[in-house]
Design an enzyme around this catalytic site. Structure first.
Site, PDB file in Angstrom:
ATOM      1  N   ASN A  31       0.731  -1.342   0.098  1.00  0.00           N
ATOM      2  CA  ASN A  31       0.137   0.114   0.090  1.00  0.00           C
ATOM      3  C   ASN A  31       0.691   1.391  -0.213  1.00  0.00           C
ATOM      4  O   ASN A  31       0.226   2.411  -0.058  1.00  0.00           O
ATOM      5  CB  ASN A  31      -1.165  -0.113   1.169  1.00  0.00           C
ATOM      6  N   ARG A 104      -7.687  -0.537  -7.526  1.00  0.00           N
ATOM      7  CA  ARG A 104      -8.334   0.627  -7.444  1.00  0.00           C
ATOM      8  C   ARG A 104      -7.528   1.742  -7.826  1.00  0.00           C
ATOM      9  O   ARG A 104      -7.698   3.088  -7.630  1.00  0.00           O
ATOM     10  CB  ARG A 104      -8.860   0.869  -6.072  1.00  0.00           C
ATOM     11  N   CYS A 128     -11.122  -5.180  -3.503  1.00  0.00           N
ATOM     12  CA  CYS A 128     -11.658  -6.351  -2.408  1.00  0.00           C
ATOM     13  C   CYS A 128     -13.090  -5.947  -2.152  1.00  0.00           C
ATOM     14  O   CYS A 128     -13.081  -4.820  -2.012  1.00  0.00           O
ATOM     15  CB  CYS A 128     -10.631  -6.342  -1.431  1.00  0.00           C
ATOM     16  N   ASP A 318      -6.793  -4.081   8.314  1.00  0.00           N
ATOM     17  CA  ASP A 318      -6.220  -5.204   7.527  1.00  0.00           C
ATOM     18  C   ASP A 318      -5.538  -6.139   8.414  1.00  0.00           C
ATOM     19  O   ASP A 318      -5.132  -7.408   7.983  1.00  0.00           O
ATOM     20  CB  ASP A 318      -5.083  -4.852   6.608  1.00  0.00           C
ATOM     21  N   VAL A 340     -13.811   0.448  10.037  1.00  0.00           N
ATOM     22  CA  VAL A 340     -13.408   1.268   8.766  1.00  0.00           C
ATOM     23  C   VAL A 340     -14.033   0.801   7.791  1.00  0.00           C
ATOM     24  O   VAL A 340     -14.412   1.534   6.914  1.00  0.00           O
ATOM     25  CB  VAL A 340     -11.489   0.933   8.734  1.00  0.00           C
TER      26      VAL A 340
HETATM   27  N1  EPU Z   1     -14.528   6.044   1.408  1.00  0.00           N
HETATM   28  C1  EPU Z   1     -15.338   6.756   1.141  1.00  0.00           C
HETATM   29  N2  EPU Z   1     -15.360   7.521  -0.146  1.00  0.00           N
HETATM   30  C2  EPU Z   1     -14.029   7.592  -0.635  1.00  0.00           C
HETATM   31  C3  EPU Z   1     -13.032   6.959  -0.206  1.00  0.00           C
HETATM   32  C4  EPU Z   1     -13.118   6.071   0.918  1.00  0.00           C
HETATM   33  O1  EPU Z   1     -16.483   6.689   1.682  1.00  0.00           O
HETATM   34  O2  EPU Z   1     -13.979   8.213  -1.865  1.00  0.00           O
HETATM   35  C5  EPU Z   1     -14.461   5.185   2.649  1.00  0.00           C
HETATM   36  C6  EPU Z   1     -14.415   3.687   2.558  1.00  0.00           C
HETATM   37  O3  EPU Z   1     -15.555   2.993   1.821  1.00  0.00           O
HETATM   38  C7  EPU Z   1     -14.007   3.049   3.799  1.00  0.00           C
HETATM   39  C8  EPU Z   1     -13.171   4.412   4.350  1.00  0.00           C
HETATM   40  O4  EPU Z   1     -13.579   5.607   3.635  1.00  0.00           O
HETATM   41  O5  EPU Z   1     -15.040   2.619   4.439  1.00  0.00           O
HETATM   42  C9  EPU Z   1     -11.863   3.958   4.525  1.00  0.00           C
HETATM   43  O6  EPU Z   1     -11.246   4.031   3.032  1.00  0.00           O
HETATM   44  P1  EPU Z   1      -9.791   4.529   2.620  1.00  0.00           P
HETATM   45  O7  EPU Z   1     -10.100   5.411   1.426  1.00  0.00           O
HETATM   46  O8  EPU Z   1      -9.031   4.842   3.904  1.00  0.00           O
HETATM   47  O9  EPU Z   1      -9.174   3.129   1.851  1.00  0.00           O
HETATM   48  P2  EPU Z   1      -8.235   2.893   0.618  1.00  0.00           P
HETATM   49  O10 EPU Z   1      -7.470   4.029   0.481  1.00  0.00           O
HETATM   50  O11 EPU Z   1      -9.415   2.568  -0.419  1.00  0.00           O
HETATM   51  C10 EPU Z   1      -6.358   1.712   1.518  1.00  0.00           C
HETATM   52  C11 EPU Z   1      -5.555   0.300   1.615  1.00  0.00           C
HETATM   53  C12 EPU Z   1      -6.571  -0.603   1.947  1.00  0.00           C
HETATM   54  C13 EPU Z   1      -6.787  -0.376   3.759  1.00  0.00           C
HETATM   55  C14 EPU Z   1      -7.197   0.894   3.892  1.00  0.00           C
HETATM   56  C15 EPU Z   1      -7.391   1.464   5.035  1.00  0.00           C
HETATM   57  C16 EPU Z   1      -4.584   0.760  -0.715  1.00  0.00           C
HETATM   58  C17 EPU Z   1      -4.475   0.202  -1.988  1.00  0.00           C
HETATM   59  N3  EPU Z   1      -5.480   0.127   0.252  1.00  0.00           N
HETATM   60  O12 EPU Z   1      -7.399   1.499   1.127  1.00  0.00           O
HETATM   61  O13 EPU Z   1      -5.924  -1.889   2.008  1.00  0.00           O
HETATM   62  O14 EPU Z   1      -7.611  -1.511   4.229  1.00  0.00           O
HETATM   63  O15 EPU Z   1      -6.410   1.914   2.891  1.00  0.00           O
HETATM   64  O16 EPU Z   1      -6.315   1.400   5.793  1.00  0.00           O
HETATM   65  O17 EPU Z   1      -3.686   1.361  -0.168  1.00  0.00           O
HETATM   66  C18 EPU Z   1      -5.736  -4.252   1.513  1.00  0.00           C
HETATM   67  O18 EPU Z   1      -4.498  -4.036   1.357  1.00  0.00           O
HETATM   68  O19 EPU Z   1      -6.160  -5.342   1.445  1.00  0.00           O
HETATM   69  C19 EPU Z   1      -6.800  -3.061   1.676  1.00  0.00           C
HETATM   70  C20 EPU Z   1      -8.018  -3.135   1.359  1.00  0.00           C
END
Ligand code: EPU
Length: 443
Positions: A31, A104, A128, A318, A340
Protein backbone atom coordinates in the site's frame (compact mmCIF):
# COMPACT_ATOMS: atom_id res chain seq x y z
CA UNK A 1 10.43 -5.53 -18.10
CA UNK A 2 12.10 -8.39 -16.22
CA UNK A 3 9.56 -10.15 -14.04
CA UNK A 4 8.90 -13.70 -12.94
CA UNK A 5 5.69 -15.12 -14.31
CA UNK A 6 4.38 -17.60 -11.76
CA UNK A 7 1.79 -19.97 -13.12
CA UNK A 8 0.35 -21.46 -9.95
CA UNK A 9 -2.82 -23.41 -9.46
CA UNK A 10 -5.76 -21.53 -7.96
CA UNK A 11 -6.43 -24.36 -5.49
CA UNK A 12 -4.25 -25.27 -2.52
CA UNK A 13 -4.52 -28.46 -0.46
CA UNK A 14 -3.49 -27.66 3.09
CA UNK A 15 -2.64 -30.47 5.52
CA UNK A 16 -3.10 -28.51 8.73
CA UNK A 17 -2.55 -28.97 12.42
CA UNK A 18 1.19 -28.35 12.57
CA UNK A 19 2.89 -25.17 13.85
CA UNK A 20 4.38 -22.67 11.41
CA UNK A 21 8.05 -22.50 12.36
CA UNK A 22 11.06 -20.92 10.72
CA UNK A 23 12.21 -17.74 9.05
CA UNK A 24 10.82 -15.62 6.22
CA UNK A 25 11.61 -12.23 4.71
CA UNK A 26 9.03 -9.49 4.13
CA UNK A 27 9.78 -6.69 1.65
CA UNK A 28 8.12 -3.33 0.90
CA UNK A 29 4.50 -2.42 1.68
CA UNK A 30 2.01 -3.03 -1.12
CA UNK A 31 0.00 0.00 0.00
CA UNK A 32 3.02 2.27 -0.25
CA UNK A 33 4.84 0.81 -3.25
CA UNK A 34 1.83 1.17 -5.56
CA UNK A 35 1.45 4.87 -4.58
CA UNK A 36 5.18 5.59 -4.90
CA UNK A 37 4.98 4.14 -8.41
CA UNK A 38 2.18 6.60 -9.20
CA UNK A 39 4.29 9.44 -7.72
CA UNK A 40 7.03 8.59 -10.24
CA UNK A 41 4.66 9.96 -12.92
CA UNK A 42 5.17 13.43 -11.41
CA UNK A 43 8.94 13.43 -11.97
CA UNK A 44 10.65 14.74 -15.07
CA UNK A 45 13.66 12.41 -14.45
CA UNK A 46 13.72 8.65 -13.65
CA UNK A 47 12.86 7.27 -10.20
CA UNK A 48 14.18 4.17 -8.44
CA UNK A 49 12.30 2.37 -5.70
CA UNK A 50 14.05 -0.34 -3.65
CA UNK A 51 12.66 -3.22 -1.56
CA UNK A 52 9.80 -3.77 -4.04
CA UNK A 53 7.96 -7.10 -3.57
CA UNK A 54 7.06 -9.43 -6.43
CA UNK A 55 3.26 -9.16 -6.04
CA UNK A 56 0.49 -8.80 -8.58
CA UNK A 57 -0.38 -5.22 -7.59
CA UNK A 58 3.15 -4.15 -8.59
CA UNK A 59 2.70 -5.81 -11.99
CA UNK A 60 -0.67 -4.06 -12.39
CA UNK A 61 0.72 -0.59 -11.63
CA UNK A 62 3.79 -1.29 -13.82
CA UNK A 63 1.54 -2.04 -16.76
CA UNK A 64 -0.58 1.06 -16.08
CA UNK A 65 2.59 3.20 -16.16
CA UNK A 66 3.81 1.44 -19.34
CA UNK A 67 0.42 1.99 -20.95
CA UNK A 68 1.03 5.73 -20.51
CA UNK A 69 4.48 5.56 -22.11
CA UNK A 70 6.70 5.01 -19.04
CA UNK A 71 9.64 2.60 -19.19
CA UNK A 72 9.59 0.26 -16.16
CA UNK A 73 12.32 -2.18 -15.22
CA UNK A 74 12.00 -4.49 -12.21
CA UNK A 75 14.75 -6.73 -10.89
CA UNK A 76 12.90 -9.31 -8.83
CA UNK A 77 15.99 -10.51 -6.94
CA UNK A 78 17.25 -7.12 -5.75
CA UNK A 79 13.75 -5.65 -5.53
CA UNK A 80 14.89 -2.55 -7.45
CA UNK A 81 12.28 -0.92 -9.66
CA UNK A 82 13.34 1.79 -12.11
CA UNK A 83 10.73 4.00 -13.75
CA UNK A 84 11.42 6.49 -16.54
CA UNK A 85 8.38 8.72 -17.01
CA UNK A 86 10.02 11.42 -19.12
CA UNK A 87 7.94 10.62 -22.20
CA UNK A 88 4.23 10.08 -21.43
CA UNK A 89 1.14 9.75 -23.61
CA UNK A 90 -2.59 9.15 -22.90
CA UNK A 91 -4.17 5.68 -22.77
CA UNK A 92 -7.79 4.73 -23.42
CA UNK A 93 -10.30 3.59 -20.78
CA UNK A 94 -10.67 0.09 -22.24
CA UNK A 95 -6.92 -0.58 -22.05
CA UNK A 96 -6.73 0.88 -18.53
CA UNK A 97 -9.62 -1.31 -17.38
CA UNK A 98 -7.96 -4.38 -18.93
CA UNK A 99 -4.65 -3.72 -17.18
CA UNK A 100 -6.13 -2.53 -13.87
CA UNK A 101 -8.04 -5.75 -13.31
CA UNK A 102 -9.47 -5.53 -9.80
CA UNK A 103 -7.14 -2.72 -8.67
CA UNK A 104 -8.36 0.69 -7.48
CA UNK A 105 -5.08 2.41 -8.38
CA UNK A 106 -6.35 4.14 -11.59
CA UNK A 107 -8.15 6.74 -9.45
CA UNK A 108 -4.79 7.85 -8.03
CA UNK A 109 -3.26 8.35 -11.47
CA UNK A 110 -5.66 11.24 -12.13
CA UNK A 111 -3.80 14.13 -10.47
CA UNK A 112 -0.37 13.23 -11.90
CA UNK A 113 -1.82 12.59 -15.39
CA UNK A 114 -3.78 15.87 -15.34
CA UNK A 115 -0.51 17.66 -14.52
CA UNK A 116 1.59 15.81 -17.08
CA UNK A 117 -0.92 15.30 -19.94
CA UNK A 118 -3.91 17.53 -19.19
CA UNK A 119 -6.29 14.54 -19.19
CA UNK A 120 -7.02 11.27 -17.36
CA UNK A 121 -9.53 8.40 -17.56
CA UNK A 122 -10.92 6.17 -14.79
CA UNK A 123 -12.63 2.91 -15.75
CA UNK A 124 -15.08 1.16 -13.43
CA UNK A 125 -12.97 0.34 -10.34
CA UNK A 126 -12.56 -2.95 -8.51
CA UNK A 127 -10.63 -3.76 -5.33
CA UNK A 128 -11.54 -6.21 -2.57
CA UNK A 129 -15.31 -6.51 -1.96
CA UNK A 130 -15.18 -5.48 1.69
CA UNK A 131 -17.69 -2.63 1.54
CA UNK A 132 -19.07 -0.14 -0.95
CA UNK A 133 -15.67 1.53 -1.44
CA UNK A 134 -16.96 4.67 -3.18
CA UNK A 135 -14.68 7.28 -4.82
CA UNK A 136 -16.75 10.36 -3.89
CA UNK A 137 -13.94 11.86 -1.72
CA UNK A 138 -11.51 11.53 -4.62
CA UNK A 139 -13.79 13.17 -7.17
CA UNK A 140 -14.70 16.02 -4.81
CA UNK A 141 -11.00 16.75 -4.28
CA UNK A 142 -10.13 16.60 -7.98
CA UNK A 143 -13.06 18.89 -8.88
CA UNK A 144 -12.02 21.41 -6.22
CA UNK A 145 -8.51 21.55 -7.73
CA UNK A 146 -10.16 22.46 -11.06
CA UNK A 147 -10.66 19.12 -12.78
CA UNK A 148 -13.71 18.73 -15.01
CA UNK A 149 -15.20 15.23 -14.73
CA UNK A 150 -17.38 13.86 -17.54
CA UNK A 151 -19.10 10.51 -17.48
CA UNK A 152 -19.27 8.34 -20.58
CA UNK A 153 -19.98 4.67 -21.33
CA UNK A 154 -16.39 3.56 -20.69
CA UNK A 155 -15.83 5.41 -17.40
CA UNK A 156 -15.00 8.94 -16.20
CA UNK A 157 -13.00 11.36 -18.35
CA UNK A 158 -11.12 14.16 -16.56
CA UNK A 159 -9.57 17.31 -17.93
CA UNK A 160 -8.20 20.54 -16.43
CA UNK A 161 -8.90 23.32 -18.96
CA UNK A 162 -7.85 26.05 -16.51
CA UNK A 163 -5.06 24.17 -14.73
CA UNK A 164 -5.05 22.82 -11.15
CA UNK A 165 -4.99 25.28 -8.23
CA UNK A 166 -4.36 24.81 -4.50
CA UNK A 167 -7.40 24.17 -2.27
CA UNK A 168 -8.52 24.21 1.36
CA UNK A 169 -10.10 20.86 2.18
CA UNK A 170 -11.40 18.93 5.16
CA UNK A 171 -12.06 15.19 5.00
CA UNK A 172 -15.17 13.96 6.84
CA UNK A 173 -13.29 10.68 7.43
CA UNK A 174 -9.47 10.24 7.33
CA UNK A 175 -9.44 8.23 4.11
CA UNK A 176 -6.05 6.88 3.07
CA UNK A 177 -6.75 7.04 -0.65
CA UNK A 178 -8.29 10.54 -0.54
CA UNK A 179 -5.29 11.87 1.43
CA UNK A 180 -2.97 10.36 -1.18
CA UNK A 181 -5.11 11.81 -3.98
CA UNK A 182 -4.79 15.27 -2.48
CA UNK A 183 -1.01 14.95 -1.98
CA UNK A 184 -0.36 13.65 -5.49
CA UNK A 185 -2.42 16.50 -6.98
CA UNK A 186 -1.35 19.37 -4.70
CA UNK A 187 2.41 19.01 -5.09
CA UNK A 188 2.35 20.42 -8.64
CA UNK A 189 -0.80 22.56 -8.31
CA UNK A 190 -0.51 26.30 -8.43
CA UNK A 191 -0.51 27.80 -4.88
CA UNK A 192 -1.02 26.44 -1.39
CA UNK A 193 -3.20 23.47 -0.37
CA UNK A 194 -4.29 22.71 3.18
CA UNK A 195 -5.91 19.48 4.31
CA UNK A 196 -7.61 18.88 7.64
CA UNK A 197 -8.70 15.45 8.85
CA UNK A 198 -5.91 13.73 6.91
CA UNK A 199 -5.02 10.05 7.21
CA UNK A 200 -1.54 9.70 8.72
CA UNK A 201 -0.77 6.02 8.07
CA UNK A 202 2.97 5.15 7.95
CA UNK A 203 2.58 4.42 4.21
CA UNK A 204 1.35 8.01 3.72
CA UNK A 205 4.31 9.37 5.70
CA UNK A 206 6.62 7.36 3.43
CA UNK A 207 4.85 8.83 0.39
CA UNK A 208 5.39 12.34 1.80
CA UNK A 209 9.11 11.55 2.29
CA UNK A 210 9.29 10.33 -1.30
CA UNK A 211 7.58 13.47 -2.63
CA UNK A 212 9.95 15.62 -0.58
CA UNK A 213 12.91 13.90 -2.28
CA UNK A 214 11.30 14.84 -5.61
CA UNK A 215 11.29 18.53 -4.64
CA UNK A 216 7.84 18.90 -3.05
CA UNK A 217 7.13 21.21 -0.09
CA UNK A 218 4.90 19.42 2.44
CA UNK A 219 4.47 20.03 6.17
CA UNK A 220 2.54 17.72 8.48
CA UNK A 221 1.13 18.88 11.85
CA UNK A 222 0.27 16.67 14.81
CA UNK A 223 -3.48 17.42 14.42
CA UNK A 224 -4.08 15.60 11.10
CA UNK A 225 -3.39 18.78 9.05
CA UNK A 226 -1.12 18.84 6.03
CA UNK A 227 0.03 21.92 4.09
CA UNK A 228 1.48 21.66 0.60
CA UNK A 229 3.10 24.54 -1.28
CA UNK A 230 2.83 23.74 -4.97
CA UNK A 231 6.05 23.78 -7.03
CA UNK A 232 6.38 24.02 -10.81
CA UNK A 233 8.50 20.93 -11.39
CA UNK A 234 9.47 17.69 -9.63
CA UNK A 235 12.39 15.36 -10.34
CA UNK A 236 12.66 11.58 -9.88
CA UNK A 237 13.48 9.93 -6.52
CA UNK A 238 15.59 7.17 -5.03
CA UNK A 239 13.82 5.58 -2.07
CA UNK A 240 13.67 2.39 -0.01
CA UNK A 241 10.07 1.29 0.66
CA UNK A 242 9.02 0.72 4.27
CA UNK A 243 8.18 -2.88 5.24
CA UNK A 244 4.72 -4.32 4.67
CA UNK A 245 3.25 -4.15 8.18
CA UNK A 246 0.08 -5.93 7.03
CA UNK A 247 2.06 -8.91 5.78
CA UNK A 248 4.14 -8.92 8.98
CA UNK A 249 0.98 -8.91 11.12
CA UNK A 250 -0.53 -11.69 9.00
CA UNK A 251 2.43 -14.05 9.56
CA UNK A 252 2.52 -13.06 13.25
CA UNK A 253 -1.14 -14.10 13.54
CA UNK A 254 -0.20 -17.39 11.84
CA UNK A 255 2.44 -18.08 14.51
CA UNK A 256 -0.18 -17.53 17.21
CA UNK A 257 -3.01 -19.52 15.60
CA UNK A 258 -0.86 -22.57 14.84
CA UNK A 259 1.19 -22.48 18.07
CA UNK A 260 4.29 -21.65 16.05
CA UNK A 261 7.40 -19.49 16.01
CA UNK A 262 8.22 -17.23 13.03
CA UNK A 263 11.16 -14.89 12.56
CA UNK A 264 9.97 -12.20 10.13
CA UNK A 265 13.06 -10.58 8.66
CA UNK A 266 12.50 -7.04 7.43
CA UNK A 267 9.69 -6.34 9.98
CA UNK A 268 9.94 -2.87 11.57
CA UNK A 269 8.70 -2.08 15.07
CA UNK A 270 7.99 1.59 14.38
CA UNK A 271 4.95 1.02 12.17
CA UNK A 272 3.50 -1.81 14.28
CA UNK A 273 3.03 -0.37 17.78
CA UNK A 274 -0.69 -1.06 18.14
CA UNK A 275 -0.37 -4.53 16.65
CA UNK A 276 2.44 -5.46 19.05
CA UNK A 277 0.44 -4.23 22.08
CA UNK A 278 -2.54 -6.32 21.00
CA UNK A 279 -0.37 -9.38 20.27
CA UNK A 280 1.03 -9.18 23.78
CA UNK A 281 -2.46 -8.85 25.32
CA UNK A 282 -3.63 -11.99 23.49
CA UNK A 283 -0.64 -13.82 24.93
CA UNK A 284 1.75 -13.83 21.98
CA UNK A 285 5.43 -13.11 22.50
CA UNK A 286 7.84 -11.22 20.25
CA UNK A 287 11.53 -10.32 20.18
CA UNK A 288 12.55 -7.22 18.23
CA UNK A 289 16.01 -7.15 16.65
CA UNK A 290 17.75 -5.03 14.03
CA UNK A 291 16.96 -7.72 11.42
CA UNK A 292 13.27 -8.10 12.14
CA UNK A 293 10.76 -9.41 14.65
CA UNK A 294 10.38 -12.98 15.95
CA UNK A 295 6.73 -13.78 16.79
CA UNK A 296 5.86 -16.88 18.80
CA UNK A 297 3.29 -18.70 20.91
CA UNK A 298 4.88 -19.19 24.33
CA UNK A 299 2.63 -22.14 25.25
CA UNK A 300 -0.37 -22.18 27.61
CA UNK A 301 -3.70 -20.46 26.98
CA UNK A 302 -4.17 -17.41 24.75
CA UNK A 303 -6.38 -14.66 26.26
CA UNK A 304 -9.57 -13.23 24.79
CA UNK A 305 -9.58 -9.47 24.12
CA UNK A 306 -11.76 -6.58 23.03
CA UNK A 307 -10.55 -4.83 19.91
CA UNK A 308 -11.66 -2.01 17.63
CA UNK A 309 -10.14 -1.36 14.24
CA UNK A 310 -9.40 2.28 13.46
CA UNK A 311 -7.33 4.60 11.29
CA UNK A 312 -3.67 5.05 12.28
CA UNK A 313 -2.48 5.15 15.04
CA UNK A 314 -5.26 2.68 15.89
CA UNK A 315 -5.36 -1.06 15.18
CA UNK A 316 -5.52 -1.28 11.41
CA UNK A 317 -8.44 -2.99 9.69
CA UNK A 318 -6.14 -5.16 7.56
CA UNK A 319 -4.75 -6.86 10.68
CA UNK A 320 -8.25 -7.74 11.88
CA UNK A 321 -8.93 -10.72 9.63
CA UNK A 322 -5.74 -12.74 10.33
CA UNK A 323 -5.93 -11.96 14.05
CA UNK A 324 -9.54 -13.22 14.28
CA UNK A 325 -8.24 -16.68 13.28
CA UNK A 326 -5.85 -16.59 16.26
CA UNK A 327 -8.73 -15.41 18.51
CA UNK A 328 -10.66 -18.62 17.72
CA UNK A 329 -7.87 -20.30 19.73
CA UNK A 330 -8.04 -17.87 22.70
CA UNK A 331 -9.82 -18.74 25.96
CA UNK A 332 -13.06 -16.82 26.54
CA UNK A 333 -15.10 -14.30 24.57
CA UNK A 334 -13.31 -11.84 22.27
CA UNK A 335 -15.13 -8.83 20.84
CA UNK A 336 -14.00 -7.21 17.60
CA UNK A 337 -15.59 -3.98 16.32
CA UNK A 338 -14.71 -3.12 12.70
CA UNK A 339 -15.01 0.67 12.19
CA UNK A 340 -13.23 1.19 8.85
CA UNK A 341 -15.16 -1.08 6.44
CA UNK A 342 -18.84 -1.96 6.84
CA UNK A 343 -18.52 -5.46 5.41
CA UNK A 344 -15.25 -7.02 6.56
CA UNK A 345 -16.49 -10.09 8.44
CA UNK A 346 -17.68 -12.12 5.42
CA UNK A 347 -14.63 -14.36 5.81
CA UNK A 348 -15.89 -15.63 9.21
CA UNK A 349 -18.53 -17.78 7.48
CA UNK A 350 -15.78 -20.21 6.43
CA UNK A 351 -14.35 -20.16 9.96
CA UNK A 352 -17.79 -21.17 11.25
CA UNK A 353 -17.85 -24.07 8.79
CA UNK A 354 -14.52 -25.19 10.28
CA UNK A 355 -15.85 -25.17 13.84
CA UNK A 356 -15.18 -21.61 15.05
CA UNK A 357 -17.86 -19.91 17.18
CA UNK A 358 -18.30 -16.45 15.66
CA UNK A 359 -21.46 -14.39 16.09
CA UNK A 360 -21.89 -11.18 14.06
CA UNK A 361 -23.80 -8.08 15.24
CA UNK A 362 -25.17 -4.92 13.62
CA UNK A 363 -24.51 -2.88 16.79
CA UNK A 364 -21.24 -1.12 17.61
CA UNK A 365 -19.74 -3.44 20.26
CA UNK A 366 -17.17 -0.94 21.45
CA UNK A 367 -16.88 2.63 22.65
CA UNK A 368 -16.32 4.13 19.19
CA UNK A 369 -19.73 5.02 17.74
CA UNK A 370 -18.73 4.32 14.17
CA UNK A 371 -20.34 5.32 10.87
CA UNK A 372 -22.00 1.90 10.53
CA UNK A 373 -23.76 1.75 13.92
CA UNK A 374 -27.20 3.00 12.93
CA UNK A 375 -27.17 1.10 9.65
CA UNK A 376 -27.77 -2.45 8.62
CA UNK A 377 -24.17 -3.75 8.62
CA UNK A 378 -22.83 -6.80 10.47
CA UNK A 379 -19.70 -5.03 11.62
CA UNK A 380 -19.08 -6.38 15.16
CA UNK A 381 -18.07 -9.93 16.01
CA UNK A 382 -18.03 -12.03 19.19
CA UNK A 383 -15.62 -14.97 19.01
CA UNK A 384 -15.76 -17.71 21.69
CA UNK A 385 -12.82 -19.98 22.14
CA UNK A 386 -10.84 -21.99 22.10
CA UNK A 387 -12.47 -24.13 19.41
CA UNK A 388 -10.55 -26.83 17.57
CA UNK A 389 -10.83 -26.19 13.82
CA UNK A 390 -11.50 -29.00 11.37
CA UNK A 391 -10.57 -29.19 7.70
CA UNK A 392 -13.04 -27.93 5.09
CA UNK A 393 -13.46 -27.02 1.44
CA UNK A 394 -13.42 -23.20 1.40
CA UNK A 395 -13.25 -20.36 -1.14
CA UNK A 396 -11.20 -17.21 -0.68
CA UNK A 397 -13.40 -14.06 -0.58
CA UNK A 398 -10.81 -11.23 -0.75
CA UNK A 399 -7.11 -10.57 -0.14
CA UNK A 400 -6.92 -10.38 3.66
CA UNK A 401 -9.91 -12.67 4.23
CA UNK A 402 -8.18 -15.10 1.87
CA UNK A 403 -4.99 -15.15 3.89
CA UNK A 404 -7.12 -15.73 6.98
CA UNK A 405 -8.73 -18.73 5.31
CA UNK A 406 -5.26 -20.06 4.65
CA UNK A 407 -4.33 -19.56 8.32
CA UNK A 408 -7.52 -21.32 9.42
CA UNK A 409 -6.70 -24.27 7.14
CA UNK A 410 -3.17 -24.41 8.57
CA UNK A 411 -4.60 -24.40 12.11
CA UNK A 412 -7.25 -27.07 11.40
CA UNK A 413 -6.60 -30.80 11.75
CA UNK A 414 -6.91 -32.63 8.44
CA UNK A 415 -6.72 -31.66 4.78
CA UNK A 416 -8.53 -28.51 3.63
CA UNK A 417 -9.08 -27.43 0.06
CA UNK A 418 -8.66 -23.67 -0.35
CA UNK A 419 -10.07 -22.40 -3.67
CA UNK A 420 -9.35 -19.09 -5.38
CA UNK A 421 -5.99 -18.55 -3.65
CA UNK A 422 -4.73 -16.56 -6.68
CA UNK A 423 -6.21 -13.44 -5.02
CA UNK A 424 -3.56 -13.76 -2.31
CA UNK A 425 -0.78 -13.13 -4.89
CA UNK A 426 -2.07 -9.54 -5.11
CA UNK A 427 -0.47 -8.69 -1.79
CA UNK A 428 1.58 -11.56 -0.31
CA UNK A 429 4.90 -12.12 -2.06
CA UNK A 430 5.74 -15.80 -2.73
CA UNK A 431 3.39 -16.98 0.00
CA UNK A 432 3.53 -20.60 -1.17
CA UNK A 433 7.36 -20.62 -0.87
CA UNK A 434 7.16 -18.88 2.51
CA UNK A 435 4.64 -21.46 3.76
CA UNK A 436 7.02 -24.24 2.68
CA UNK A 437 9.89 -22.46 4.49
CA UNK A 438 7.75 -22.50 7.62
CA UNK A 439 7.17 -26.23 7.39
CA UNK A 440 3.56 -26.10 6.15
CA UNK A 441 2.36 -29.22 4.33
CA UNK A 442 0.71 -27.84 1.18
CA UNK A 443 0.23 -29.08 -2.37
N1 EPU B 1 -14.37 6.07 1.56
C1 EPU B 1 -15.45 6.79 1.12
N2 EPU B 1 -15.29 7.55 -0.02
C2 EPU B 1 -14.11 7.60 -0.72
C3 EPU B 1 -13.00 6.86 -0.24
C4 EPU B 1 -13.16 6.09 0.90
O1 EPU B 1 -16.53 6.75 1.71
O2 EPU B 1 -14.04 8.31 -1.75
C5 EPU B 1 -14.53 5.23 2.76
C6 EPU B 1 -14.36 3.73 2.42
O3 EPU B 1 -15.54 3.17 1.90
C7 EPU B 1 -13.94 3.13 3.75
C8 EPU B 1 -13.14 4.28 4.40
O4 EPU B 1 -13.48 5.48 3.70
O5 EPU B 1 -15.06 2.83 4.52
C9 EPU B 1 -11.66 4.10 4.38
O6 EPU B 1 -11.20 3.94 3.06
P1 EPU B 1 -9.76 4.46 2.60
O7 EPU B 1 -9.95 5.47 1.53
O8 EPU B 1 -8.98 4.83 3.82
O9 EPU B 1 -9.17 3.12 2.00
P2 EPU B 1 -8.42 2.94 0.62
O10 EPU B 1 -7.47 4.04 0.36
O11 EPU B 1 -9.40 2.56 -0.44
C10 EPU B 1 -6.36 1.70 1.65
C11 EPU B 1 -5.72 0.35 1.47
C12 EPU B 1 -6.61 -0.71 2.11
C13 EPU B 1 -6.74 -0.37 3.60
C14 EPU B 1 -7.31 1.04 3.76
C15 EPU B 1 -7.39 1.48 5.22
C16 EPU B 1 -4.55 0.59 -0.62
C17 EPU B 1 -4.42 0.21 -2.04
N3 EPU B 1 -5.60 0.08 0.04
O12 EPU B 1 -7.60 1.62 0.97
O13 EPU B 1 -5.92 -1.93 1.98
O14 EPU B 1 -7.60 -1.30 4.20
O15 EPU B 1 -6.50 1.98 3.04
O16 EPU B 1 -6.12 1.45 5.81
O17 EPU B 1 -3.72 1.32 -0.07
C18 EPU B 1 -5.67 -4.21 1.53
O18 EPU B 1 -4.45 -3.97 1.43
O19 EPU B 1 -6.16 -5.37 1.54
C19 EPU B 1 -6.59 -3.08 1.65
C20 EPU B 1 -7.91 -3.20 1.49
Amino acid sequence: MTQTASVDSDVLKVHGGRPLQGEIHVRGAKNFVSKAMVAALLGSTPSTLHNVPDIRDVKVVSSLLELHGAAVDYDVVSGDLRMDTSDLHPADAFQIAQHAGSSRIPILLCGPLLHRLGAAVIPDLGGCRIGDRPIDFHLEILRKFGAVVEESGDGLHLSAPNGLHGIKHELSYPSVGATEQLLLTAVLADGITTLHGAAVEPEIKDLIDTLQKMGALISVSTDRSITIEGVSELRGYDHVALADRIEVGSWAAGALATGGDIMVRGAQQRSMGMFLNTYRKVGGEFDITAEGIRFYHPGGDLSSITLQTDVHPGFMTDWQQPLVVALTQAKGLSIVHETVYENRFGFTKALGKMGAQVQLYRECLGDIKCRFGQRNFLHSAAISGPTPLTAADITVPDLRGGFSHLLAALTAEGTSTVNGIGIIDRGYENFRTKLAQLGAAID
